[in-house]
Design a protein around this motif. Structure first.
Motif, PDB file in Angstrom:
ATOM      1  N   LEU A 237       0.914  -1.103   0.121  1.00 43.81           N
ATOM      2  CA  LEU A 237      -0.087  -0.050  -0.002  1.00 43.81           C
ATOM      3  C   LEU A 237       0.896   1.286  -0.069  1.00 43.81           C
ATOM      4  O   LEU A 237       1.930   1.475   0.919  1.00 43.81           O
TER       5      LEU A 237
ATOM      6  N   LEU B 275     -10.011  -2.373  -4.690  1.00 41.51           N
ATOM      7  CA  LEU B 275      -9.355  -1.314  -3.716  1.00 41.51           C
ATOM      8  C   LEU B 275     -10.208  -0.201  -3.450  1.00 41.51           C
ATOM      9  O   LEU B 275      -9.848   1.061  -3.108  1.00 41.51           O
TER      10      LEU B 275
ATOM     11  N   VAL C 260      -4.890   6.601   1.045  1.00 40.45           N
ATOM     12  CA  VAL C 260      -4.067   5.246   0.213  1.00 40.45           C
ATOM     13  C   VAL C 260      -4.296   5.945  -1.305  1.00 40.45           C
ATOM     14  O   VAL C 260      -5.156   6.270  -1.889  1.00 40.45           O
TER      15      VAL C 260
ATOM     16  N   LEU D 186      -9.104  -4.672   3.740  1.00 44.96           N
ATOM     17  CA  LEU D 186      -8.771  -3.317   3.023  1.00 44.96           C
ATOM     18  C   LEU D 186      -9.757  -2.157   3.397  1.00 44.96           C
ATOM     19  O   LEU D 186      -9.456  -1.099   3.417  1.00 44.96           O
TER      20      LEU D 186
ATOM     21  N   THR E 273      -0.598   1.617  -5.472  1.00 45.42           N
ATOM     22  CA  THR E 273      -0.457   0.184  -4.779  1.00 45.42           C
ATOM     23  C   THR E 273      -0.349  -1.029  -5.539  1.00 45.42           C
ATOM     24  O   THR E 273      -0.689  -1.091  -6.841  1.00 45.42           O
TER      25      THR E 273
END
Length: 484
Positions: A114, A269, A246, A232, A251
């Protein structure tokens, strides 16, 4: 100047106030790479310059803060950044060990790296101060000092032509400071507690680099990836609540194993979808789907030979000692970075690295192109690559056995047992794990550490200090590499 500086530092600690004049930062933008667009602001890296006195005061506080966290066992055991006896190498060694052990059992591992967007710049001061007080027991004047340290800071950007007007900073930990990275590590400790609620998912942190991974049977791929996506979602929610973000575009997602599905599934994600890559850079080391390290070694070979060519051009202008210093700084530093992860690689992989050292030795000593390198390496007192790997692993094992640091490597090495073979010896060998066939498990730290440690002579293992151990270990390996 010493009495004056001492007086300033003591006044700051006694009053809980950080000097206002030390809160100003001068930012100098530097181009990340010469090939990038100079008109794009994203091509620059901001270098923050603080006053010497500011860093001196911070160093005193950092030493006391570290002592408090260590004595009360408050450090995050999954965080390796800015901690004594911890490094990117120990972090990667732990992660690779888990992945290799899973691969040896025939399992597949999903590894996610990440990436946070401007993580140090978005830290919320109120949340950080609350965390310092309620998670780490910092109160009264000490807490007041940290509040003063974080508040009323400002910065200006300085280029060759002009300087911008000062701008106040309401968020973030000071870049370029001594305390900034430590405070960020404390700020993100609850993240480890959150991930640990999923017992099957393992994780490791290094500053703002977060990696989570899960091993599973190939028949349970769908259920495993669903579990990772659930974890996540909780991570993203925690990040949002703590003013962190993030970056899904940076990632990385890898499926690691000996037998991977022909069409690897993707991972959700949130706002984006990550597809499986065959390799990714992890803390400066390239991880591949088969953990072969071929791509990383290729990068090391390319970089090192570039430095060697430059050294060859100026070698006639340098003394031998100066050439050795440059060789160690530019080439050996690259060869030694995370070289403990090379243990158990095929001979052709190690030979590619050995060719670099051989070429470097010829350039330093100005020897002929085809000159035999063993006498040259011996004259330079350089351990060959294979023995440098053993040296690094034995040093890490010594730290682990004598100091139990880093703690996350403790579980990777089996406990010592009493020796029943030689009664006169007090040495208790480490348990060497066995595997059905020679495959991934024999590359793991769980195997390498006890295997190498048990083969050391007792005089080396029983050295009175770490530094004497290093000296005796090098002498022993040097005699093994160049027997008389």
């Amino acid at each position: 100047m010493c009495p004056i500086i001492t007086r300033i530092v003591n006044l700051s600690l006694q009053t809980g106030l950080f000097p206002t004049d030390c809160k100003f930062a001068s930012i100098k933008p530097l181009l990340k790479k010469s090939t990038l667009d100079k008109d794009d602001l994203k091509s620059y890296r901001p270098i923050s310059n603080l006053s010497f006195l500011s860093k001196l005061i911070e160093r005193v506080v950092a030493d006391r803060l570290t002592s408090h966290l260590t004595s009360n066992l408050l450090f995050n055991s999954h965080q390796s950044a800015y901690r004594k006896f911890h490094s990117t190498e120990t972090a990667l060694l732990s992660v690779q060990n888990d992945l290799l052990m899973s691969m040896d059992k025939g399992s597949i591992s999903a590894l996610l790296l990440l990436d946070l967007s401007a993580a140090f710049d978005t830290v919320d001061h109120t949340i950080l101060l609350h965390r310092l007080q309620h998670w780490f027991g910092i109160s009264d004047i000490a807490l007041l000092w940290f509040k003063s340290f974080l508040s009323d800071r400002c910065q200006s950007v300085r280029t060759a032509e002009s300087t911008s007007l000062p701008t106040s900073l309401s968020f973030g930990v000071p870049q370029g400071s001594v305390l900034g990275p430590i405070l960020f590590s404390l700020y993100t400790k609850p993240l480890s507690s959150l991930i640990s609620k999923h017992p099957d998912i393992q994780h490791h942190l290094y500053a703002d680099d977060t990696q989570i991974y899960l091993s599973f049977s190939p028949s349970k791929t769908t259920a495993a990836l669903t579990l990772i996506e659930s974890c996540l979602q909780q991570i993203f929610s925690w990040m949002t609540a703590n003013k962190l973000s993030v970056n899904p575009d940076k990632t990385e997602y890898l499926l690691i194993g000996s037998k991977l599905p022909e069409h690897p599934p993707s991972i959700n994600l949130g706002s984006a979808t990550a597809t499986s890559s065959d390799h990714a850079r992890n803390l400066g080391f390239i991880f591949q789907a088969d953990l072969s390290a071929d791509k990383h070694i290729s990068g090391v070979v390319k970089s090192c030979f570039c430095h060697i060519r430059d050294l060859r051009r100026i070698r006639s202008c340098l003394s031998r000692s100066a050439a050795i210093i440059i060789a160690n700084a530019l080439v050996h530093s690259r060869l030694d970075y995370c070289n403990s992860l090379y243990f158990g690689l095929p001979k052709y992989s190690i030979h590619r690295l050995q060719k670099i050292q051989n070429c470097l030795a010829r350039v330093v000593t100005r020897s002929a192109h085809m000159a035999h390198t063993s006498p040259i390496l011996k004259s330079l007192h350089w351990l060959p690559i294979q023995f440098r790997i053993q040296f690094k692993l034995n040093c890490i094992t010594h730290r682990l056995l004598s100091l139990n640091q880093p703690i996350y490597l403790n579980a990777t090495v089996a406990q010592r047992t009493n020796s029943h073979t030689v009664r006169s010896s007090s040495f208790c060998p480490l348990i060497v794990p066995s595997f059905r066939k020679k495959c991934a498990g024999y590359r793991s730290f769980s195997y390498a550490a006890p295997h190498l440690w048990n083969h050391l002579p007792d005089s080396v293992r029983s050295a009175p200090s770490y530094y004497s151990f290093r000296r005796q270990l090098k002498t022993y390996l040097f005699n093994q590499a160049f027997p008389t």
